[in-house]
Design an enzyme around this catalytic site. Structure first.
Site, PDB file in Angstrom:
ATOM      1  CG  HIS A  60      47.754  36.729  40.025  1.00  0.00           C
ATOM      2  ND1 HIS A  60      46.369  36.646  40.532  1.00  0.00           N
ATOM      3  CD2 HIS A  60      47.788  38.011  39.908  1.00  0.00           C
ATOM      4  CE1 HIS A  60      45.902  37.692  40.708  1.00  0.00           C
ATOM      5  NE2 HIS A  60      46.900  38.754  40.403  1.00  0.00           N
TER       6      HIS A  60
ATOM      7  NE  ARG B 119      47.275  39.528  43.782  1.00  0.00           N
ATOM      8  CZ  ARG B 119      47.680  40.207  44.548  1.00  0.00           C
ATOM      9  NH1 ARG B 119      47.840  39.778  46.053  1.00  0.00           N
ATOM     10  NH2 ARG B 119      47.531  41.551  44.375  1.00  0.00           N
TER      11      ARG B 119
ATOM     12  CD  GLU C   7      47.205  44.746  40.320  1.00  0.00           C
ATOM     13  OE1 GLU C   7      47.977  45.639  39.770  1.00  0.00           O
ATOM     14  OE2 GLU C   7      46.158  44.003  39.972  1.00  0.00           O
TER      15      GLU C   7
ATOM     16  CG  HIS D 136      50.236  41.475  40.538  1.00  0.00           C
ATOM     17  ND1 HIS D 136      49.275  40.503  41.163  1.00  0.00           N
ATOM     18  CD2 HIS D 136      51.453  41.335  40.523  1.00  0.00           C
ATOM     19  CE1 HIS D 136      50.267  40.167  42.154  1.00  0.00           C
ATOM     20  NE2 HIS D 136      51.509  40.502  41.893  1.00  0.00           N
TER      21      HIS D 136
END
Length: 857
Positions: free
Chosen positions: A150, A201, A228, A323
């Site tokens: 991202h 995100r 993440e 991530h």
């Protein structure tokens, strides 16, 4: 002699049939133990046993090896396709529980229903034939895998431990992802399916990518396994301040060590994931209190083995937007990188990494060029050398002041060029900026900390760096070093390619208006309004497009939202939020204007993580050869009577579109490639076969639709799909679609007669609330004090839409808040409205059988 050869052939044929039958029976008996994808190595299977955690609270099996810090179980916790038979001599209940866990994970976000065909007896019996066809007769080349981290988030920018917290992209993050999309456009990469996490995100990055690629219709599956790494109690803390207080070495060991876990997060903590609605479907043991890098990487393995690798082996191109640490986990699995080497791998924000595979799913390094780069230990290729764009964006103001035309290129008006031309122009401008900024990059200094834990914060070591290092060492030894010699450049043959092939294994005349919340009430994130928990259906027509504003027939043409339409969609989301609405699932069409409307509404409600089910059956009516033409022009050319028949006739079809028109769905990738629930057309298949010179299968896509045809696909989808899978389960449903598809839904829900449905108008961007219990349409008070019937045009059939609200037993629903026209009101201001909207309905029949459809030139 002839008899002997004939009997020999018969015997051989009989033996082949018997062998195939026995093989089929064996497969049926142990079908659940077979892989739906290729068999993994035994080492990977042993690892996969530890993936689907079991919990002492949520499963019938206690496991004493529970890590109190992370919440993860370290014993045998999951499923394995090839090791499933090993449970036979143990606990069959455990095997069954593992199978259900696997199925539950597959069904996450609607993946199994959309991309996996259900197992039936027929499919089990014909499995050997399909394996032979797939692996021997028509072997499939695995698809391409594209990994994108991202864009920079607001917390990346201010160096905050993020983990499972949910900050949005920064402005620079938006720019990074747009640039990544342009790199993919330039490289000609096609995408078939997208996987991302449940964090905003990453979802927004996927949204920006697909919008730039003009492919928002693609299925996007959001998995918590791609979240993440969870930083435990460090979540939300400043990295520099934490290092200063606790010591740099300790903090860096948490960040860079493979097995070290930060302190666990307390369930009362602000960022405890158990408080977040997006994780309510997870079992308690699946919510981490803290994770090491290894925990995070292993968490990603099931989504690779059971979803991503399956899609690749089916020949589909997969985009994963996730991530730093979850992408490193995928890279570790794909490249079989060791525990020590993986700590040297870093994934920068916004630069696509491309993987190619051979038939046994071993990664093969793609052919690069001057723009691309390779990182040590990886066979994946960066589409651009890391660091140049980041430095360029820092110095953009200085560059734009010195380079005439840069601001014009980056702000190019959309109407002057195609989306592809616009993207490539911006890419060239950004490249020039990056090349200039490259002179300011100190290659000997450490890389800027972008929030990832890879390579202990040091710069990314590229393969070409190794080449130059080796060359300089050769010079010191007195040997010749020529950087232009072929063996100093990365090639597809740099890595050994194993040759062993394994089998690669979708009325009241008054609207019921809910009062606006009072000033002292609250809503999630704004006040104290109670969240609505009852089943409800909210239907929204997409915001305005330029076609709507210009009076053009749109149909299946993929016109994007106008700026006004974007604002309408955002306003709808804000209004729903102010009234305490939440949703569990979203349904929309394959048209970008409806998808974008749904996304903007979800964005305002802070629920981008919800599953979005996209179906062509919720598309607008297909207007045939009228598509893209001005309504005024059609009326002038063919006469008002014919125009009204085409537009308002319930069973009158507009003229059909040609098989070779750009407006024919068979020439659109989204329908030609992904639409499977329509029968094959013999005529179209013959046309395509002659045109392409090879046998081609084509389906019977609509060339034109009457309103009746549109409803024939929309209403059954609602009753056979949405109702049993969502509404009957008590889910809160959001449907974003087009006017004629919504007419079909309202015709079914409100029992509107066929002869009146064409007189119903659906305003753009207005939420229509269908209360499942009282079976009535309600509107939401926007706080303006204006009568919605004065603000919005619902057409002559408005009285059918706003029927009296009733309870389930048929009695009047006294909770309905009819704030505007009361039938017994004597208010002078209300009287004109009563006269306008309470008059008897006189249906206007528009499907005149005497009107003959005319072919449009």
């Amino acid at each position: 002699m002839k008899e002997s050869s004939t009997s020999s052939r018969s015997r051989s044929r009989f033996e082949c049939i018997m062998f195939a039958s026995l093989l089929s029976i064996c497969l049926v008996i142990d079908v659940r133990a077979w892989s739906s994808t290729s068999c993994s190595s035994s080492q990977n299977n042993v690892q996969s046993l530890r993936l689907y955690s079991t919990s002492p609270q949520n499963s019938p099996y206690d496991d004493s090896n529970i890590n109190a810090l992370s919440g993860y179980v370290t014993g045998p916790q999951g499923y394995s396709r090839t090791l499933m038979p090993s449970f036979r001599d143990k606990d069959r209940k455990k095997k069954e529980w593992i199978r259900k866990e696997r199925q539950r994970e597959r069904e996450e976000d609607g993946y199994a229903d959309m991309f996996r065909k259900k197992k039936t007896l027929w499919r089990n019996l014909t499995r050997p034939l399909r394996l032979i066809k797939r692996n021997i007769i028509f072997p499939k080349t695995p698809g391409t895998l594209i990994l994108v981290r991202h864009g920079e988030s607001n917390w990346n920018a201010n160096k905050t431990f993020t983990g499972w917290a949910n900050p949005d992209l920064s402005e620079r993050g938006h720019r990074e992802i747009e640039h990544a999309a342009r790199l993919l456009l330039e490289g000609g990469y096609n995408i078939d399916v997208v996987f991302t996490s449940r964090l905003t995100r990453a979802i927004r990055s996927a949204w920006i990518l697909l919008s730039e690629l003009n492919e928002v219709f693609l299925p996007v599956f959001k998995s918590w396994r791609l979240n993440e790494r969870h930083y435990g109690a460090l979540t939300g803390l400043s990295k520099p301040e934490t290092a200063e207080k606790l010591g740099f070495e300790l903090v860096q060991s948490w960040r860079g060590s493979l097995r070290s876990r930060p302190p666990p997060i307390n369930p009362k903590h602000e960022y405890w994931p158990g408080k977040d609605r997006k994780y309510f479907d997870l079992l308690s043991h699946q919510l981490p209190a803290s994770e090491s890098l290894l925990d995070c990487m292993e968490r990603t393995r099931p989504v690779w083995e059971d979803k991503i690798s399956y899609e690749l082996q089916m020949g589909r191109n997969v985009l994963v937007v996730a991530h730093a640490n979850t992408l490193r986990g995928l890279v570790k699995i794909i490249d079989d990188i060791g525990d020590d080497e993986i700590q040297e791998i870093a994934i920068p924000t916004g630069i696509p990494v491309v993987y190619k595979f051979n038939r046994n799913m071993k990664p093969v390094a793609p052919e690069g060029n001057r723009q691309t780069a390779f990182q040590v230990h990886m066979r994946g290729m960066f589409l651009e050398k890391p660091g140049l764009l980041k430095e360029g964006l820092k110095r953009e103001t200085e560059w734009s002041a010195n380079v005439p035309g840069y601001n014009f290129a980056m702000g190019r008006n959309k109407k002057t060029m195609t989306s592809l031309e616009r993207s490539l122009n911006k890419l060239e401008a950004e490249r020039a900026l990056g090349a200039w900024a490259g002179q300011f990059v100190d290659t000997s200094s450490d890389m800027e900390d972008d929030g990832g834990d890879g390579n202990m914060g040091k710069g990314i070591q590229l393969v070409e760096d190794e080449v130059w290092d080796q060359g300089l060492r050769d010079l010191e030894k007195g040997q010749v070093f020529d950087p232009d010699v072929t063996h100093f450049h990365q090639s597809a043959n740099t890595f050994d390619d194993e040759t062993e092939i394994i089998s690669p294994t979708i009325i009241t005349n008054n609207p019921c208006v809910t009062a606006f919340p009072s000033d002292d009430s609250e809503v999630a994130s704004i006040g104290n309004v109670p969240i609505r928990k009852d089943a409800v259906i909210v239907i929204i027509r997409h915001g305005k497009t330029e076609h709507n504003k210009l009076g053009l027939f749109t149909g299946w043409e993929d016109a994007p939202l106008a700026l006004e339409g974007v604002e309408e969609a955002k306003a709808a989301g804000k209004l729903l939020k102010e009234h305490g609405f939440e949703f569990d699932v979203v349904y929309t069409s394959w048209l970008s204007r409806a998808i974008e409307t749904a996304l903007h509404v979800m964005d305002e409600l802070d629920c981008l993580w919800l599953p979005i089910i996209k179906s062509w059956r919720l598309n607008e009516r297909m207007y045939g050869s009228l598509t893209g033409q001005s309504k005024q022009m059609v009326a002038q050319k063919y006469g008002q009577k014919q125009f009204k028949a085409w537009r308002r006739g319930y069973k009158v079809k507009p003229p059909p579109v040609s098989s070779f028109s750009v407006n024919y769905p068979g020439n659109d990738k989204r329908y030609n490639k992904y639409l499977k629930d329509v029968r094959v057309s013999l005529r179209e298949s013959l046309i395509r076969t002659i045109e392409s010179g090879k046998l081609t299968k084509s389906r019977k896509f609509p060339k034109s639709e009457s309103l009746h045809d549109c409803m024939e696909r929309t209403i059954p989808y609602f009753t056979q799909k949405i109702v049993p899978e969502a509404i009957n389960d008590g889910k809160r449903v959001l449907i974003a679609s087009s006017e004629n598809a919504i007419r079909g839904l309202l015709m079914h829900l409100c029992e509107i007669p066929e002869e009146c449905i064409t007189d119903l108008e659906i305003p753009n961007g207005l939420p229509l609330i269908f209360d499942v219990k009282s079976k009535c349409i309600k509107l939401l008070d926007d706080g303006s004090g204006k009568d919605p019937l004065e603000t919005y045009n619902f057409g002559k059939a408005a009285n059918y839409l706003f029927r009296p609200c009733q309870n389930e037993d048929g009695s009047p629903d006294e909770e309905c808040d009819i704030r505007w026209m009361s039938a017994d009101s004597d208010d002078e201001d209300v009287a004109p409205l009563k006269e306008k909207f309470l008059r008897p309905l006189t249906p206007a029949v528009t499907n005149d059988a005497s009107v003959v459809p005319v072919e449009v030139a």
